[in-house]
Design a protein around this motif. Structure first.
Motif, short mmCIF file in Angstrom:
data_model
loop_
_atom_site.label_atom_id
_atom_site.label_comp_id
_atom_site.label_asym_id
_atom_site.label_seq_id
_atom_site.Cartn_x
_atom_site.Cartn_y
_atom_site.Cartn_z
N ARG A 195 8.87 42.60 39.89
CA ARG A 195 9.84 42.37 38.80
C ARG A 195 9.47 41.07 38.03
NH1 ARG A 195 12.17 43.33 34.44
NH2 ARG A 195 13.91 41.96 33.98
N ILE A 196 9.08 40.06 38.76
CA ILE A 196 8.71 38.81 38.08
C ILE A 196 7.44 39.02 37.25
CG2 ILE A 196 7.85 36.44 38.47
CD1 ILE A 196 9.88 36.38 40.87
N LYS A 197 6.50 39.77 37.79
CA LYS A 197 5.29 40.06 37.00
C LYS A 197 5.66 40.82 35.73
CE LYS A 197 1.87 40.31 40.76
NZ LYS A 197 0.93 41.20 41.47
N ALA A 198 6.62 41.75 35.87
CA ALA A 198 7.03 42.53 34.68
C ALA A 198 7.68 41.61 33.65
CB ALA A 198 7.99 43.64 35.09
N ILE A 199 8.50 40.68 34.12
CA ILE A 199 9.15 39.72 33.19
C ILE A 199 8.09 38.90 32.45
CG2 ILE A 199 10.51 37.58 33.09
CD1 ILE A 199 12.23 38.67 35.38
N TRP A 200 7.18 38.33 33.22
CA TRP A 200 6.14 37.49 32.59
C TRP A 200 5.31 38.31 31.61
CZ3 TRP A 200 3.83 34.38 37.35
CH2 TRP A 200 4.82 33.54 37.86
#
Ligand SMILES: N[C@@H](CCC(=O)N[C@@H](CS)C(=O)NCC(=O)O)C(=O)O
Length: 217
Positions: free
Chosen positions: A137-142
């Motif tokens: 999820r964090i990778k998707a946000i970034w």
């Protein structure tokens, strides 16, 4: 004398402290740093001198006390930056606020399993499925932020903003626990790690001698 004081915890471990500290440093706002070592027999008494929540960070401006990292970042942006802590465009601002709130209120598996530890470098760390899904999820946000706002600057939402402060400790965690990043995400993480103030925080954290057992993996 500086009118602002920021009460922080141990730099090696205190990810919430890093966030407003980085915002103040990045924008060259003068402040006094007050350090309270966490998880010692004196911590409670020392925190009680400054912090209504008995947690760090806390910002003190003369008689005004602001606690909790996101509230402090908001306050600094309003009081010292004419709101430059947030991106200029309404679109970028909306996303920056959303991802900051998501970070501030979530990612519990990541926080529990991969606590920030500036002096550690794990080579074979295996996160649980829950932590891995938060990493995704964090990778998707970034990825989405960089894709949408990359043309406006090199940071998450274009210009450097509170969003970068909120995710800086996550970058340190990914680095320390060997979470693999590629392409633009790798470049973003490297940019954060080589931010001069982040580098100072990591160095000073790594030089601290206290060991907080519950934050060690
Ligand atoms: N929601 C708070 C969390 C603050 C927090 O949990 N701080 C930790 C250090 S990173 C703390 O003060 N722990 C001391 C304790 O719980 O006794 C924020 O965003 O500032």
């Amino acid at each position: 004398m500086s009118e602002l004081s920021l009460v922080i915890g141990n730099k090696n471990y205190s990810s919430w402290s890093l966030r407003p500290w980085l915002l103040l440093k990045h924008f060259d706002i003068d402040f006094k740093e007050i350090r309270v070592a966490l998880y010692t027999p004196e911590t409670h008494e020392n925190l009680a001198k400054y912090s209504p929540s008995l947690k760090v960070p806390v910002l003190i401006q003369t008689s005004r006390v602001i606690w909790d990292s996101l509230a402090i970042c908001e306050y600094i942006s309003e009081s010292h930056l004419s709101n430059r802590g947030w991106p200029k465009s309404a679109d970028a601002r909306a996303i920056a606020r959303s991802v900051c709130a998501e970070m501030h209120s979530g990612f519990f598996a990541l926080r529990n399993e991969l606590p920030m530890n500036c002096r550690k470098q794990f080579l074979d760390f295996e996160p649980s499925a829950a932590a891995l899904s938060e990493v995704q999820r964090i990778k998707a946000i970034w990825g989405e932020c960089r894709e949408r706002f990359g043309l406006d600057g090199e940071w998450l939402c274009g210009e450097f903003s509170i969003a970068d402060c909120m995710f800086a400790p996550v970058v340190i965690r990914f680095h320390g626990y060997g979470i693999v990043l590629e392409g633009e995400l790798k470049a973003y993480a490297e940019r954060v790690l080589s931010h001069p103030d982040v580098a100072i925080w990591i160095k000073e954290g790594a030089e601290e001698s206290e060991v907080i057992e519950i934050a060690e993996v």
